[in-house]
Design a protein around this motif. Sequence first.
Motif, PDB file in Angstrom:
ATOM      1  N   ILE A   1       0.897  -1.164   0.000  1.00 18.19           N
ATOM      2  CA  ILE A   1       0.000   0.000   0.000  1.00 18.19           C
ATOM      3  C   ILE A   1       0.927   1.204   0.000  1.00 18.19           C
ATOM      4  N   VAL A   2       1.189   1.723  -1.177  1.00 21.01           N
ATOM      5  CA  VAL A   2       2.281   2.686  -1.315  1.00 21.01           C
ATOM      6  C   VAL A   2       1.871   3.916  -2.119  1.00 21.01           C
ATOM      7  N   ASN A   3       2.254   5.079  -1.609  1.00 17.69           N
ATOM      8  CA  ASN A   3       2.125   6.308  -2.398  1.00 17.69           C
ATOM      9  C   ASN A   3       3.501   6.672  -2.918  1.00 17.69           C
ATOM     10  N   PHE A   4       3.617   6.819  -4.223  1.00 15.47           N
ATOM     11  CA  PHE A   4       4.858   7.313  -4.809  1.00 15.47           C
ATOM     12  C   PHE A   4       4.724   8.839  -4.834  1.00 15.47           C
ATOM     13  N   VAL A   5       5.483   9.494  -3.964  1.00 16.19           N
ATOM     14  CA  VAL A   5       5.389  10.948  -3.835  1.00 16.19           C
ATOM     15  C   VAL A   5       6.604  11.553  -4.556  1.00 16.19           C
ATOM     16  N   PHE A   6       6.343  12.221  -5.674  1.00 14.02           N
ATOM     17  CA  PHE A   6       7.452  12.720  -6.491  1.00 14.02           C
ATOM     18  C   PHE A   6       7.889  14.111  -6.043  1.00 14.02           C
ATOM     19  N   THR A   7       9.198  14.333  -6.092  1.00 15.45           N
ATOM     20  CA  THR A   7       9.741  15.597  -5.579  1.00 15.45           C
ATOM     21  C   THR A   7      10.676  16.272  -6.578  1.00 15.45           C
ATOM     22  N   ASP A   8      10.687  15.763  -7.806  1.00 17.94           N
ATOM     23  CA  ASP A   8      11.645  16.318  -8.761  1.00 17.94           C
ATOM     24  C   ASP A   8      10.988  16.631 -10.108  1.00 17.94           C
ATOM     25  N   GLY A   9      11.518  17.653 -10.761  1.00 15.62           N
ATOM     26  CA  GLY A   9      11.106  17.970 -12.133  1.00 15.62           C
ATOM     27  C   GLY A   9       9.640  18.284 -12.259  1.00 15.62           C
ATOM     28  N   LYS A  10       9.044  17.933 -13.403  1.00 16.09           N
ATOM     29  CA  LYS A  10       7.641  18.313 -13.635  1.00 16.09           C
ATOM     30  C   LYS A  10       6.664  17.561 -12.735  1.00 16.09           C
ATOM     31  N   TYR A  11       7.079  16.403 -12.209  1.00 15.99           N
ATOM     32  CA  TYR A  11       6.187  15.636 -11.330  1.00 15.99           C
ATOM     33  C   TYR A  11       6.291  16.039  -9.862  1.00 15.99           C
ATOM     34  N   ASN A  12       7.171  16.992  -9.554  1.00 18.55           N
ATOM     35  CA  ASN A  12       7.315  17.470  -8.172  1.00 18.55           C
ATOM     36  C   ASN A  12       5.937  17.883  -7.639  1.00 18.55           C
ATOM     37  N   GLY A  13       5.522  17.312  -6.522  1.00 22.88           N
ATOM     38  CA  GLY A  13       4.224  17.650  -5.937  1.00 22.88           C
ATOM     39  C   GLY A  13       3.102  16.730  -6.386  1.00 22.88           C
ATOM     40  N   SER A  14       3.358  15.876  -7.353  1.00 23.31           N
ATOM     41  CA  SER A  14       2.334  14.928  -7.806  1.00 23.31           C
ATOM     42  C   SER A  14       2.612  13.556  -7.200  1.00 23.31           C
ATOM     43  N   SER A  15       1.568  12.726  -7.113  1.00 19.60           N
ATOM     44  CA  SER A  15       1.777  11.397  -6.535  1.00 19.60           C
ATOM     45  C   SER A  15       0.944  10.343  -7.244  1.00 19.60           C
ATOM     46  N   LEU A  16       1.361   9.105  -7.072  1.00 18.35           N
ATOM     47  CA  LEU A  16       0.622   7.951  -7.598  1.00 18.35           C
ATOM     48  C   LEU A  16       0.396   6.974  -6.455  1.00 18.35           C
ATOM     49  N   SER A  17      -0.762   6.359  -6.420  1.00 17.83           N
ATOM     50  CA  SER A  17      -1.074   5.384  -5.371  1.00 17.83           C
ATOM     51  C   SER A  17      -1.144   3.980  -5.946  1.00 17.83           C
ATOM     52  N   MET A  18      -0.433   3.089  -5.273  1.00  8.77           N
ATOM     53  CA  MET A  18      -0.369   1.700  -5.739  1.00  8.77           C
ATOM     54  C   MET A  18      -0.870   0.774  -4.633  1.00  8.77           C
ATOM     55  N   ILE A  19      -1.720  -0.157  -5.003  1.00  8.03           N
ATOM     56  CA  ILE A  19      -2.105  -1.234  -4.075  1.00  8.03           C
ATOM     57  C   ILE A  19      -1.955  -2.521  -4.845  1.00  8.03           C
ATOM     58  N   GLY A  20      -1.177  -3.445  -4.319  1.00  7.84           N
ATOM     59  CA  GLY A  20      -1.019  -4.667  -5.080  1.00  7.84           C
ATOM     60  C   GLY A  20      -0.400  -5.777  -4.285  1.00  7.84           C
ATOM     61  N   SER A  21      -0.361  -6.932  -4.925  1.00 12.57           N
ATOM     62  CA  SER A  21       0.244  -8.109  -4.344  1.00 12.57           C
ATOM     63  C   SER A  21       1.632  -8.251  -4.948  1.00 12.57           C
ATOM     64  N   ASN A  22       2.634  -8.324  -4.077  1.00 16.99           N
ATOM     65  CA  ASN A  22       4.019  -8.364  -4.521  1.00 16.99           C
ATOM     66  C   ASN A  22       4.633  -9.714  -4.154  1.00 16.99           C
ATOM     67  N   HIS A  23       4.625 -10.611  -5.126  1.00 17.93           N
ATOM     68  CA  HIS A  23       5.154 -11.954  -4.921  1.00 17.93           C
ATOM     69  C   HIS A  23       6.649 -11.858  -5.187  1.00 17.93           C
ATOM     70  N   VAL A  24       7.407 -11.525  -4.130  1.00 13.98           N
ATOM     71  CA  VAL A  24       8.796 -11.081  -4.299  1.00 13.98           C
ATOM     72  C   VAL A  24       9.746 -12.068  -4.974  1.00 13.98           C
ATOM     73  N   SER A  25       9.409 -13.372  -4.957  1.00 15.35           N
ATOM     74  CA  SER A  25      10.326 -14.330  -5.595  1.00 15.35           C
ATOM     75  C   SER A  25      10.194 -14.317  -7.115  1.00 15.35           C
ATOM     76  N   GLU A  26       9.128 -13.700  -7.619  1.00 18.33           N
ATOM     77  CA  GLU A  26       8.983 -13.626  -9.074  1.00 18.33           C
ATOM     78  C   GLU A  26       9.916 -12.570  -9.655  1.00 18.33           C
ATOM     79  N   ASN A  27      10.390 -12.832 -10.833  1.00 20.92           N
ATOM     80  CA  ASN A  27      11.328 -11.929 -11.491  1.00 20.92           C
ATOM     81  C   ASN A  27      10.714 -10.543 -11.700  1.00 20.92           C
ATOM     82  N   VAL A  28       9.514 -10.511 -12.279  1.00 22.25           N
ATOM     83  CA  VAL A  28       8.819  -9.236 -12.494  1.00 22.25           C
ATOM     84  C   VAL A  28       7.436  -9.339 -11.871  1.00 22.25           C
TER      85      VAL A  28
END
Length: 184
Positions: free
Chosen positions: A113-140
């Motif tokens: 449950i992660v917010n990507f909070v951007f602080t650089d360049g044109k995306y400074n001040g913008s954010s993206l919200s991600m919710i997902g299942s992260n099966h860490v042993s998988e390559n991608v």
Amino acid sequence: MTSFLSHRLFILYLNIFTTLLASSSAIFWENIFDTTMKRMAKTSHLHFYYHDIPSGKNPTAVKIISGNELSFGATYMIDDALTEGPDHSSKLVGRAQGMYSIASQHDISLLMIVNFVFTDGKYNGSSLSMIGSNHVSENVREMPIIGGSGLFRLAKGFALAHTIWFDQTNRNDTAEYNVTVKHF
Ligand SMILES: *[C@@H]1O[C@H](CO)[C@@H](O)[C@H](O)[C@H]1NC(C)=O
Ligand SMILES: *[C@@H]1O[C@H](CO)[C@@H](O)[C@H](O)[C@H]1NC(C)=O
Ligand SMILES: *[C@@H]1O[C@H](CO)[C@@H](O)[C@H](O)[C@H]1NC(C)=O
């Protein structure tokens, strides 16, 4: 004869086209134009590296819930650096703020449950919200982007994550992220 046929074909195509347009135009337009924002949809691709440091003097991931003896339920609060390049000291572009939990009893699958909070360049001040299942042993791993703010208002998309470095002893790790989002 040929011109008559092509004329008939033309009318037929026109009918099919208008029928399709009428039935799907609302959905079609909603997908390319937002009436509230009065903007056309665009697709953006982001590429950055995520550094999760759960140990050492300045951890960026802190355990807030222990979980059971198998670590099921263990939850970490994170404020991880996002950088332009794979190196930890490369240019900071934002932070991954949120939490992850061990959500599977049979293997290591994380609830992210992660917010990507951007602080650089044109995306400074913008954010993206991600919710997902992260099966860490998988390559991608693929995780949904469910929304955003600032330049990413009404965002929807997906993130692809790939671990490029993992230190068994201290569990520090770095993952490469490619994020594709449609927004207005
Ligand atoms: C990783 O972990 C060690 C020991 O826990 C810590 O001292 C170090 O600064 C960490 N960071 C990186 C980028 O390796
Ligand atoms: C990002 O925006 C904040 C607030 O407007 C500003 O203080 C900061 O200097 C900006 N950072 C960069 C790297 O442009
Ligand atoms: C991200 O995209 C780059 C460039 O297309 C590619 O080389 C890399 O493998 C991708 N990584 C992931 C995790 O999708």
